[in-house]
Motif scaffolding. Structure first.
Motif, short mmCIF file in Angstrom:
data_model
loop_
_atom_site.label_atom_id
_atom_site.label_comp_id
_atom_site.label_asym_id
_atom_site.label_seq_id
_atom_site.Cartn_x
_atom_site.Cartn_y
_atom_site.Cartn_z
N ASN A 10 -19.77 0.13 4.26
CA ASN A 10 -20.11 0.90 3.05
C ASN A 10 -19.08 1.97 2.71
OD1 ASN A 10 -22.51 -0.51 2.90
ND2 ASN A 10 -23.52 0.92 4.30
N ILE A 11 -18.05 2.10 3.53
CA ILE A 11 -17.08 3.18 3.30
C ILE A 11 -15.94 2.68 2.42
CG2 ILE A 11 -15.37 4.67 4.44
CD1 ILE A 11 -17.29 4.68 6.87
N GLU A 12 -15.64 3.47 1.40
CA GLU A 12 -14.50 3.12 0.55
C GLU A 12 -13.27 3.83 1.05
OE1 GLU A 12 -14.37 3.09 -3.75
OE2 GLU A 12 -16.54 2.78 -3.71
N ALA A 13 -12.17 3.10 1.19
CA ALA A 13 -10.95 3.71 1.72
C ALA A 13 -10.42 4.78 0.76
CB ALA A 13 -9.88 2.64 1.93
N TYR A 14 -9.76 5.77 1.31
CA TYR A 14 -9.15 6.84 0.51
C TYR A 14 -8.09 6.25 -0.42
CZ TYR A 14 -6.60 11.13 -0.56
OH TYR A 14 -5.99 12.17 -1.21
N LYS A 15 -8.14 6.65 -1.69
CA LYS A 15 -7.13 6.14 -2.65
C LYS A 15 -6.14 7.26 -2.96
CE LYS A 15 -9.60 2.59 -5.24
NZ LYS A 15 -11.02 3.01 -5.26
N PRO A 16 -4.93 7.17 -2.44
CA PRO A 16 -3.96 8.24 -2.71
C PRO A 16 -3.38 8.13 -4.12
CG PRO A 16 -2.97 6.54 -1.31
CD PRO A 16 -4.38 6.11 -1.60
N GLY A 17 -2.67 9.19 -4.56
CA GLY A 17 -1.96 9.13 -5.84
C GLY A 17 -0.92 8.02 -5.77
N LYS A 18 -0.66 7.38 -6.92
CA LYS A 18 0.29 6.26 -6.92
C LYS A 18 1.71 6.75 -6.64
CE LYS A 18 0.00 2.15 -9.83
NZ LYS A 18 -0.39 1.24 -8.80
N PRO A 19 2.40 6.16 -5.66
CA PRO A 19 3.77 6.60 -5.39
C PRO A 19 4.73 6.23 -6.53
CG PRO A 19 2.90 5.25 -3.58
CD PRO A 19 1.95 5.12 -4.73
N ILE A 20 5.76 7.06 -6.73
CA ILE A 20 6.75 6.85 -7.80
C ILE A 20 7.39 5.47 -7.68
CG2 ILE A 20 9.04 7.61 -8.63
CD1 ILE A 20 8.18 10.47 -8.12
N GLU A 21 7.83 5.10 -6.46
CA GLU A 21 8.54 3.83 -6.26
C GLU A 21 7.66 2.66 -6.71
OE1 GLU A 21 8.03 6.07 -3.90
OE2 GLU A 21 10.02 6.99 -3.84
N GLU A 22 6.36 2.74 -6.39
CA GLU A 22 5.43 1.65 -6.72
C GLU A 22 5.32 1.50 -8.25
OE1 GLU A 22 1.77 1.69 -4.36
OE2 GLU A 22 0.71 1.20 -6.22
N VAL A 23 5.20 2.64 -8.93
CA VAL A 23 5.07 2.60 -10.40
C VAL A 23 6.33 2.03 -11.02
CG1 VAL A 23 4.87 4.07 -12.46
CG2 VAL A 23 3.43 4.51 -10.47
N GLU A 24 7.49 2.48 -10.54
CA GLU A 24 8.76 2.01 -11.11
C GLU A 24 8.94 0.51 -10.87
OE1 GLU A 24 11.79 4.67 -9.63
OE2 GLU A 24 11.28 6.18 -11.14
N ARG A 25 8.56 0.07 -9.67
CA ARG A 25 8.68 -1.35 -9.31
C ARG A 25 7.74 -2.18 -10.18
NH1 ARG A 25 7.92 -0.46 -3.97
NH2 ARG A 25 5.72 -1.02 -4.09
N GLU A 26 6.47 -1.74 -10.27
CA GLU A 26 5.48 -2.53 -11.00
C GLU A 26 5.76 -2.61 -12.50
OE1 GLU A 26 1.70 -1.74 -8.03
OE2 GLU A 26 1.59 -0.96 -10.06
N LEU A 27 6.26 -1.50 -13.05
CA LEU A 27 6.43 -1.46 -14.51
C LEU A 27 7.88 -1.67 -14.93
CD1 LEU A 27 4.07 1.55 -15.18
CD2 LEU A 27 3.60 -0.83 -15.73
N GLY A 28 8.76 -1.81 -13.95
CA GLY A 28 10.18 -2.01 -14.26
C GLY A 28 10.76 -0.83 -15.03
N ILE A 29 10.33 0.39 -14.68
CA ILE A 29 10.87 1.57 -15.37
C ILE A 29 11.62 2.45 -14.36
CG2 ILE A 29 9.13 1.67 -17.20
CD1 ILE A 29 7.64 3.78 -15.52
N LYS A 30 12.36 3.40 -14.88
CA LYS A 30 13.09 4.35 -14.02
C LYS A 30 12.69 5.78 -14.41
CE LYS A 30 16.42 2.30 -11.37
NZ LYS A 30 15.30 1.64 -10.69
N GLY A 31 12.88 6.71 -13.50
CA GLY A 31 12.69 8.13 -13.82
C GLY A 31 11.23 8.54 -13.98
N ALA A 32 10.31 7.82 -13.30
CA ALA A 32 8.89 8.21 -13.40
C ALA A 32 8.68 9.56 -12.71
CB ALA A 32 8.01 7.15 -12.72
N ILE A 33 7.68 10.31 -13.17
CA ILE A 33 7.37 11.59 -12.51
C ILE A 33 5.95 11.53 -11.97
CG2 ILE A 33 9.00 12.94 -13.91
CD1 ILE A 33 6.50 13.99 -15.45
N LYS A 34 5.77 12.18 -10.82
CA LYS A 34 4.46 12.13 -10.18
C LYS A 34 3.80 13.51 -10.20
CE LYS A 34 2.22 10.87 -5.84
NZ LYS A 34 2.43 10.92 -4.40
#
Ligand SMILES: Cc1ncc(COP(=O)(O)O)c(C=O)c1O
Length: 369
Positions: A10-34
């Motif tokens: 019944n325990i939901e794992a902790y969800k951290p803030g999305k890392p910059i590298e992950e966002v840039e990789r997934e969206l194919g963008i550069k210069g993301a800010i966290k």
């Protein structure tokens, strides 16, 4: 009998803030800010970085299990004896160590709703019943928490200032709360954002560690900019600390983290710069949110809790596409709220610029509180 503990299911794992590298990789963008994990926008303490470089040559050796040098330095820094201090792999680990040290079958812990989710997750993993008490005006309701105490209560967790709302309980409130709390209940004050709390009535609790059954948690992850190294500490009475020492892993804080944290304590210039950044940028963001009609709660920390007249999950996704990572509050079931970590002026300008763009297509103006 199944392999996995029933209560873990019944325990939901902790969800951290999305890392910059992950966002840039997934969206194919550069210069993301966290602006999602309440990290220090100025980077790590430069003194800590230098110390890490020096410590690299000794990576073949195990670290000092007791954090000998760091403990000595922190004891002098805080003006408390060394037996009152214990370190953890981030203050996260200390939450777990405390719970492991005090757990008993059927015991409960109390905390608030809309607070740091690790108390709930870690409490459940350690088999505690976790009572969460509603907030009052987005602030810990200490009176209601006190009323909720039962013979099974072992500990009370209070994030002060609170994450995600940025509110705090003041010195008078804490004094009257501690009055009459049974001696066998540990009150944990999680002060991860303590250094940013500038108000005069913010509680000064270190002097109470031998008078009341309290523990104070602090971290090098926030103002010292060392979140990636994982080092936090607990200040508490020497008996609790001694038992907690038995529970922790033998080498729980790595050698680079120890060297960095010790050096960071000397980095007064960096701490000052970080405090000033937050003070000035908080004002900049308050003004910008007011202009945009976004409701916010005044914050004692390095982040701001906001509300928009829109589903923040959608805003979160839209901002992601534009390279801005914020934190929506879905985990609290608060679909109109978000938490924004205060960034550099350049980052904050980008956030506001993108929100203004979004405002043309989504009505984000907050409803009255
Ligand atoms: C209230 C609170 N306590 C503890 C932590 C964890 O800090 P650490 O990086 O030391 O594990 C956080 C991190 O966001 C926090 O907000």
């Amino acid at each position: 009998m199944g392999l996995i503990r029933k209560d873990i299911k019944n325990i939901e794992a902790y969800k951290p803030g999305k890392p910059i590298e992950e966002v840039e990789r997934e969206l194919g963008i550069k210069g993301a800010i966290k602006l999602a994990s309440n990290e220090n926008a100025l980077g790590p303490s430069p003194k800590a970085l230098q110390a890490v470089k020096k410590a690299l040559a000794c990576l073949n050796r195990y670290p000092e299990g007791t954090c000998f040098y760091l403990k000595n330095k922190l004891a002098r820094f805080l003006g408390v004896p060394e037996p009152n201090l214990i370190f953890g792999n981030g203050s996260d680990e200390l939450i777990d160590i405390i719970l492991k040290t005090i757990k008993e079958p059927g015991a409960e812990i109390i905390t608030s709703e809309v607070t740091f989710v690790e108390y709930k997750i870690c409490g459940a993993i350690n088999g505690f019943v976790v009572k969460t008490i509603p907030m009052r005006n987005f602030t810990y309701d200490l009176t209601a928490i006190k009323k909720a105490i039962s013979p099974r209560t072992k500990a009370i967790f209070i994030a002060n200032p609170n994450n995600p709302t940025g509110t705090y309980v003041n010195s008078n409130q804490v004094t009257s709360f501690l009055e009459g709390i049974p001696k066998d209940i540990l009150v944990v004050f999680d002060e991860a954002y303590f250094e940013y709390a500038a108000d005069k009535d913010f509680p000064k609790l270190v002097r109470l560690i031998n008078k009341k059954n309290i523990a104070i948690l602090r971290t090098f992850s926030k103002i010292y900019g060392l979140a990636g190294l994982r080092v936090g500490y607990m200040i508490a009475n020497s008996s609790l600390v001694a038992y907690a020492q038995r529970v922790r892993q033998p080498f729980n804080v790595n050698s680079l983290a120890q060297a960095a944290a010790a050096a960071a304590l000397d980095d007064k210039a960096f701490v000052k710069l970080s405090k000033n950044l937050i003070k000035n940028e908080k004002k900049f963001l308050y003004d910008a949110f007011t202009e945009l009609g976004i409701w916010f709660k005044k914050s004692a920390a390095n982040f701001i809790f906001i509300r928009m007249n829109a589903d923040t999950r959608k805003i979160f996704q839209e901002l992601l596409k534009r390279g801005v990572i914020i934190r929506e509050m879905n985990c609290y079931n608060m679909p109109n709220y978000a938490r924004i970590t205060i960034g550099t002026r350049q980052e904050n300008i980008k956030l506001i610029k993108e929100l203004k763009e979004l405002e043309k297509v989504i009505n984000i103006r907050g409803v009255d509180q």
